[in-house]
Design a protein around this motif. Sequence first.
Motif, PDB file in Angstrom:
ATOM      1  N   SER A  83       4.029  26.072  42.188  1.00 31.61           N
ATOM      2  CA  SER A  83       3.219  27.262  41.897  1.00 31.61           C
ATOM      3  C   SER A  83       3.317  28.325  42.975  1.00 31.61           C
ATOM      4  CB  SER A  83       1.748  26.844  41.743  1.00 31.61           C
ATOM      5  OG  SER A  83       1.222  26.472  43.005  1.00 31.61           O
ATOM      6  N   ARG A 114      -6.144  27.114  49.994  1.00 26.72           N
ATOM      7  CA  ARG A 114      -5.409  28.359  49.784  1.00 26.72           C
ATOM      8  C   ARG A 114      -5.694  29.393  50.865  1.00 26.72           C
ATOM      9  NH1 ARG A 114      -3.875  31.388  44.993  1.00 26.72           N
ATOM     10  NH2 ARG A 114      -2.910  33.303  45.725  1.00 26.72           N
ATOM     11  N   LEU A 155       1.037  25.093  34.844  1.00 31.80           N
ATOM     12  CA  LEU A 155       0.214  23.907  35.074  1.00 31.80           C
ATOM     13  C   LEU A 155       0.390  22.913  33.918  1.00 31.80           C
ATOM     14  CD1 LEU A 155      -1.801  22.436  36.845  1.00 31.80           C
ATOM     15  CD2 LEU A 155      -3.646  23.687  35.719  1.00 31.80           C
ATOM     16  N   LEU A 161      -5.967  26.919  40.089  1.00 28.18           N
ATOM     17  CA  LEU A 161      -4.935  27.829  40.588  1.00 28.18           C
ATOM     18  C   LEU A 161      -5.395  29.265  40.396  1.00 28.18           C
ATOM     19  CD1 LEU A 161      -3.412  25.106  39.721  1.00 28.18           C
ATOM     20  CD2 LEU A 161      -1.361  26.522  39.595  1.00 28.18           C
ATOM     21  N   VAL A 178      -2.205  26.930  44.406  1.00 27.80           N
ATOM     22  CA  VAL A 178      -3.285  25.947  44.274  1.00 27.80           C
ATOM     23  C   VAL A 178      -4.422  26.341  45.219  1.00 27.80           C
ATOM     24  CG1 VAL A 178      -3.936  23.516  44.349  1.00 27.80           C
ATOM     25  CG2 VAL A 178      -1.577  24.163  43.788  1.00 27.80           C
ATOM     26  N   PHE A 229      -8.294  21.613  45.153  1.00 26.81           N
ATOM     27  CA  PHE A 229      -7.747  20.328  44.692  1.00 26.81           C
ATOM     28  C   PHE A 229      -8.724  19.254  45.144  1.00 26.81           C
ATOM     29  CE2 PHE A 229      -4.862  16.770  44.217  1.00 26.81           C
ATOM     30  CZ  PHE A 229      -4.022  17.153  43.182  1.00 26.81           C
ATOM     31  N   LEU A 272       2.478  20.394  42.782  1.00 22.51           N
ATOM     32  CA  LEU A 272       1.875  21.648  42.306  1.00 22.51           C
ATOM     33  C   LEU A 272       1.976  22.747  43.352  1.00 22.51           C
ATOM     34  CD1 LEU A 272      -1.321  20.496  40.383  1.00 22.51           C
ATOM     35  CD2 LEU A 272       0.761  21.474  39.424  1.00 22.51           C
ATOM     36  N   ARG A 273       1.804  22.392  44.626  1.00 19.47           N
ATOM     37  CA  ARG A 273       1.946  23.414  45.671  1.00 19.47           C
ATOM     38  C   ARG A 273       3.339  24.014  45.597  1.00 19.47           C
ATOM     39  NH1 ARG A 273      -0.421  22.032  51.617  1.00 19.47           N
ATOM     40  NH2 ARG A 273       0.435  24.128  51.862  1.00 19.47           N
ATOM     41  N   VAL A 276      -8.419  20.554  39.629  1.00 17.93           N
ATOM     42  CA  VAL A 276      -7.445  21.439  40.262  1.00 17.93           C
ATOM     43  C   VAL A 276      -7.618  22.854  39.724  1.00 17.93           C
ATOM     44  CG1 VAL A 276      -5.675  20.747  38.575  1.00 17.93           C
ATOM     45  CG2 VAL A 276      -4.981  21.849  40.689  1.00 17.93           C
TER      46      VAL A 276
END
Lengths: 485, 485
Positions: B253, B165, B307, B294, B257, B260, B249-250, B292
């Motif tokens: 969201s 991130r 999620l 976030l 994230v 990971f 997920l990237r 994972v």
Amino acid sequence: MTARPIPEPFENLHDRILDVVGEEGVVAEAGEMARYLAEERGRFVGKAAFVVRPANTREVAEVVKLCAEAGIGIVPQGGNTSMVGGSIPFEEGDEIVLSLERLNRIRALDADNFTMTVEAGVILQEVQQAAAAADRLFPLSLGAEGSCRIGGNISTNAGGVQVLRYGNTRELVLGLEVVLPDGRIWDGLRALRKDNTGYDLKQLFIGAEGSLGIVTAAVLKLYARPREIVTAFVAVPDPAAALALLSRLRGASGESVTSFEILPRLGLEFTLRHIEGCRDPLEAAHPWYVLVELFGGREDGGLRELLEEALAEALEGSLVLDATLAETEAKRRELWRLREAMSEAQKFEGGSIKHDVSVPVSSVPAFIAEAGALVTELIPGCRPVPFGHLGDGNIHFNVSQPLPEAGGDFAPGKAAYLARWDEMNRAVHDLVVRRFHGSISAEHGIGRMKLAENERFKSAVELDLLRTVKKALDPHGIMNRGKVV
Amino acid sequence: MTARPIPEPFENLHDRILDVVGEEGVVAEAGEMARYLAEERGRFVGKAAFVVRPANTREVAEVVKLCAEAGIGIVPQGGNTSMVGGSIPFEEGDEIVLSLERLNRIRALDADNFTMTVEAGVILQEVQQAAAAADRLFPLSLGAEGSCRIGGNISTNAGGVQVLRYGNTRELVLGLEVVLPDGRIWDGLRALRKDNTGYDLKQLFIGAEGSLGIVTAAVLKLYARPREIVTAFVAVPDPAAALALLSRLRGASGESVTSFEILPRLGLEFTLRHIEGCRDPLEAAHPWYVLVELFGGREDGGLRELLEEALAEALEGSLVLDATLAETEAKRRELWRLREAMSEAQKFEGGSIKHDVSVPVSSVPAFIAEAGALVTELIPGCRPVPFGHLGDGNIHFNVSQPLPEAGGDFAPGKAAYLARWDEMNRAVHDLVVRRFHGSISAEHGIGRMKLAENERFKSAVELDLLRTVKKALDPHGIMNRGKVV
């Protein structure tokens, strides 16, 4: 071959280069050369023995080797959109221009690695489009994106309107392929997020404006494509309120603020007056505006509500005076047009003396106030139009000439006003550096235009370090000489 | 003064340095020096004429100047947590150690600029805490954060668990203050988001492991503090499924994230077997897991639902086998404990041969499969435990020794197994570099441990560039000599 005779000392080099790149790879006719020798504004017009347009990295390397052996200077050139003359040769005509425009292939795109490998001559917009086609975002975005080339973006560490969220070009590069000043090729085309195996050599070439070598290809970072984009045009009482709003929004949105641009009322008035199809999106006039944009991951993911709530709260606290959110993509483009037209609109208001400066974000309000007072004292009646990337502390402090007496046109006083360009630059830069520890070139680089001015501010230690690096990598000084350092 | 005699050639230097830093600034007694001369694992134990602990930048500069004049080598040291011997002097004892531990002030924090100015000796955890106290996040986070110092993090371009991130340390530094190898001070302590006024000199010193100068202070980037943290422990059938889940997920969201991390079943079993208080958070056993996490901007901002939905969808598509979300901070810490215990748990399973490598994120599944086959062929029965930062393509490919025959303890075969460390390293590194264009040191650096191995893979051009930079900045080779390049 072309009709124009090659200047004598270059004849041999010309022929040897022709052997390497073929007829399509050399431009020597004056008319055809013109677009490589001047930039759009016509501020810098140079000369060159000829222009070379290699087709691939190997050809670039061989051309550079031949130039190195002959001791001939090279001006690397991408889309030739430099604002500081970085891509224009000097007037002596003893250099060649090496254009990367034919290295224009996208070599690879790896969606799961969120990377893309491109050659230096790919136009920025094509990079963006290729990323979008793979459901990815390449976040570098700036005015010249339809004509600037990625190698130039890398070599100038280009900024633009999404730096707040995604960083400058430097942060978007994972690997480079570079032709060194002696013609060797450095293959640093790594597509890795983490690599601590020695000095990070690519950093030397990013932002070096072609003075340490020629970037021929790069591995770029991609991001997830945003699914929700929320854009608002917000009236605020002053830059301090804009700053407070920025901090609040960054916190409240989990760093979803992608752009945060400030505009003064005067700039908006110029735009409304001169640019067709623009209208004031708010009912009343207000002293300052912010164009804010947030990127989110989900369609209807709540960013709009978040922004509405934050603005409503700010309205109650008088941090915000009024605001409008773009309901459609067309409306969004209208709002952005108000920001993008800032420079263009100023052209109709006579001469404009420009500064591309940055200060700590927290110092922007004080800088705008003090710089405004300073230039007004210098040239009474001049009209500052400070606008730009508040989120990055990067203000385009452009100052329009005073209104003509008796309301006539601007022409009579324009030359006299512009003659004071350097004087005003010096005063503003002194303030930027000495009071705010800022930068006299936030995103445009040094090129040839800011070389002397930059030397005024750099410490002896820093100048020595810069020259040590230049000398170590380009000992014979053939790469974009007389620029940057 | 201390009782231990200073080796004769250093007597004069010692006395002159003592004049600069005072008694508190010199450690020369063997017992007191010990902690500066060995690292925690005891893998590297060096000697030094003495240890200097300057109290401020000026003292660092004067000490360096005296060493430069005397031609004495300097080993800069932060928290001495290097994994590759970068902070330990050689066995000859002809260097001094210069510890930055007394430069431990936080000089400034500017919340609206999202920056903090710190001295090199501040412990990482103290940086994190000071940021949090100002409602900001300093996102660098790694195992040694309670004892490593920020100057060392910068000098090694530290990675950790939130790189996906927020980037590596390199991306978190805006400005530096550096004492150069001749004792001059370079003041590059700028707090700017954009500054294109010449080469980005700070990049030279970030990740240089103290071989080009001594970082004495830095301006760090801060971020908004997350208001919502969602953590899940997810079972997946294989690394390819983990990779597909990451991409999804990237995208879903909006790049929320933050971590990971991948873990194999065997690693979890080690942890459950050996680390007190750990339990399997899922009912059944599964072949692979992902931890994972976030970060979001709003309390109850919908990240948890996002999620949950994404995992439910992935469950239906058999991308995910089972999952649990942390309902409390205590549960979150439990889940992280499973990841953090990976190295520790392996200690109970006999010898472990380690690799800190990276490949493109998209190549992680193929790398894990091929590296596993490779080491198993090399040492039948050995037990690979590949784990770590899948989101960055950075796998800690640790390989535990084969189970003892007849189920006895590991001791008899351990030495023989570890004797094959270099052989296995070479095989895995060959695969990493030649097949996957990866890195043999993703986040730990080169130090002295990986110097020869690194030279095996760097091209002649790259080695020459690295040495050119070293020679240009440290012509007499006194800074952390014999390391990095």
